[in-house]
Enzyme design. Sequence first.
Site, short mmCIF file in Angstrom:
data_model
loop_
_atom_site.label_atom_id
_atom_site.label_comp_id
_atom_site.label_asym_id
_atom_site.label_seq_id
_atom_site.Cartn_x
_atom_site.Cartn_y
_atom_site.Cartn_z
N SER A 11 57.47 20.84 62.17
CA SER A 11 58.28 21.90 62.71
C SER A 11 59.43 21.98 61.87
CB SER A 11 59.52 21.54 64.02
OG SER A 11 59.99 22.43 64.36
N GLY A 37 65.10 29.82 69.29
CA GLY A 37 65.16 28.76 69.02
C GLY A 37 65.39 28.80 67.67
N ARG A 40 67.92 32.42 57.51
CA ARG A 40 68.05 31.00 56.86
C ARG A 40 68.97 31.88 55.95
NH1 ARG A 40 63.39 30.06 58.92
NH2 ARG A 40 62.59 27.61 58.72
N ASP A 63 52.10 31.18 65.45
CA ASP A 63 53.05 32.36 65.98
C ASP A 63 51.89 33.95 66.41
OD1 ASP A 63 55.47 31.78 65.84
OD2 ASP A 63 56.12 32.37 64.28
N LYS A 123 61.86 37.55 59.97
CA LYS A 123 62.76 36.84 60.76
C LYS A 123 63.20 35.53 60.78
CE LYS A 123 61.12 35.60 64.78
NZ LYS A 123 61.62 33.54 65.47
N ARG A 171 56.20 38.22 71.20
CA ARG A 171 55.10 38.38 70.68
C ARG A 171 53.90 38.83 71.37
NH1 ARG A 171 56.20 37.22 65.14
NH2 ARG A 171 57.54 35.66 65.25
N ARG A 202 63.94 25.67 76.22
CA ARG A 202 63.38 25.01 75.17
C ARG A 202 63.68 23.35 74.63
NH1 ARG A 202 61.77 29.40 71.52
NH2 ARG A 202 60.94 28.37 70.34
#
Length: 430
Positions: A169, A97, A26, A317, A21, A390, A125
């Site tokens: 991050s 996000g 990207r 994650d 993902k 998830r 968020r």
Amino acid sequence: MTEQVSPVKGVHGVVGLPGDKSISHRYAMLTSIADGDSEIHNYSTGADCRSTLCCMQALGVSHTFSEIDGRRVLKVHGKGISGLTVAAGTLDAGNSGSTIRMLSGILAAQHFTTVVTGDDSLVKRPMRRIMTPLAEMGARIEATDGQFPPLTIHGSRLYGIDYSLPVASAQVKSSVLLAGLYASGETIVREPIATRDHTEIALRELGADIVIEPRVARVRGGAKLQGKMLVVPGDISSAAFFIVAALVTRDSDLIITNVGLNPTRTALLDVLCGMGANIKLLRIEQVNGELIGNLQIKSSVVKGGTIEGATTAALIDEIPVLAILGALSQNGLIVRDAAELRVKETDRIETISANLQRMGGTLTTTQSTLEIPGKQQLHAAEIQSFGDHRIAMAFSIGALTASGTCEIREAEAASVSYPEFYTTLRNIAR
Ligand code: S3P
């Protein structure tokens, strides 16, 4: 949609995975602002990555899907670094996000204004983490209550900055680096601990002027990107569910093929092997600067242990499925330094806790920790995904070891990253 998941003896067979993902996002963004066409193999089938493609399309970049030798191939018709055009309406990042945060870096440098929003989860968020560095570069971004989507991004002239990330991050790092492609001079991003470096690798692959050092990336504005053929490795964060499934069930022998093994993503394997997991690397190669390989996983007695600091950040994650592993391990699992879990697709400390308790499990939590005793027997229960992919998948793996059939409510949430999850699970369950 409710999925029923029954206990199994084990998982067997060979599993191929949807494209990673993080890398898919990207590649979609960068090939859109590259010159010429790019062919992307194994692009993620998840809804999040579709959101990115839809946003790029709204900004004037067309794409097509075709089949080559039975495989789905995405062609992106790149418009060049200055080729994006104003969107007719508000961009919808859906649940993603990564889409809103990374794309904001590109949008901040355009010669037009864009509004980006998302679903009920995304609009809660925090976005200040990207707004602050982008504003330092000269961007003008407005947000609800100063920090939540919708974001109104007024494209501006940007200047390179030297930015130290206050929170580790990869999304924020990437947002600043993408803005840096358009900024005057050099943009430097420093991180407190190494986060996934897919943006840096992809930028290098497509010809950006980038220097990559440990925990520092420097990009110079003004370079052109060149489209090319790219292969997306299988998503190790999706593989995590089946890896844990194989470890915690009695009689399992599973092979996972073509999984991404970028060292910034493999903390999961290191931690599991350190706890006694029987995981073998069968093959490894490099494609487009990313490592890809095959893994074999067999049933194991897993000790459990403590995850903290940089390790927690590196496998953030995977914590939902590691919580399941922890409950089934010999000594349990302690996770520290995990406050970031509270600002994911759901507050994952809450949603892990709620579902584990529904299954009769016990745990204790604080603002930033989870403490899960080992040797627990999980019970048949009604699980709630809370719309979080998830959480749906992690507790489906828990259900494989439960005392009876579990019902996973709102299981369709899995499609955000892994639409084929339940089909694959049924195929490998014995
Ligand atoms: C991602 C980075 C991580 C991760 C997310 C994907 C990325 O988020 O949790 O699922 O693709 O860069 P943060 O950057 O918020 O840590």
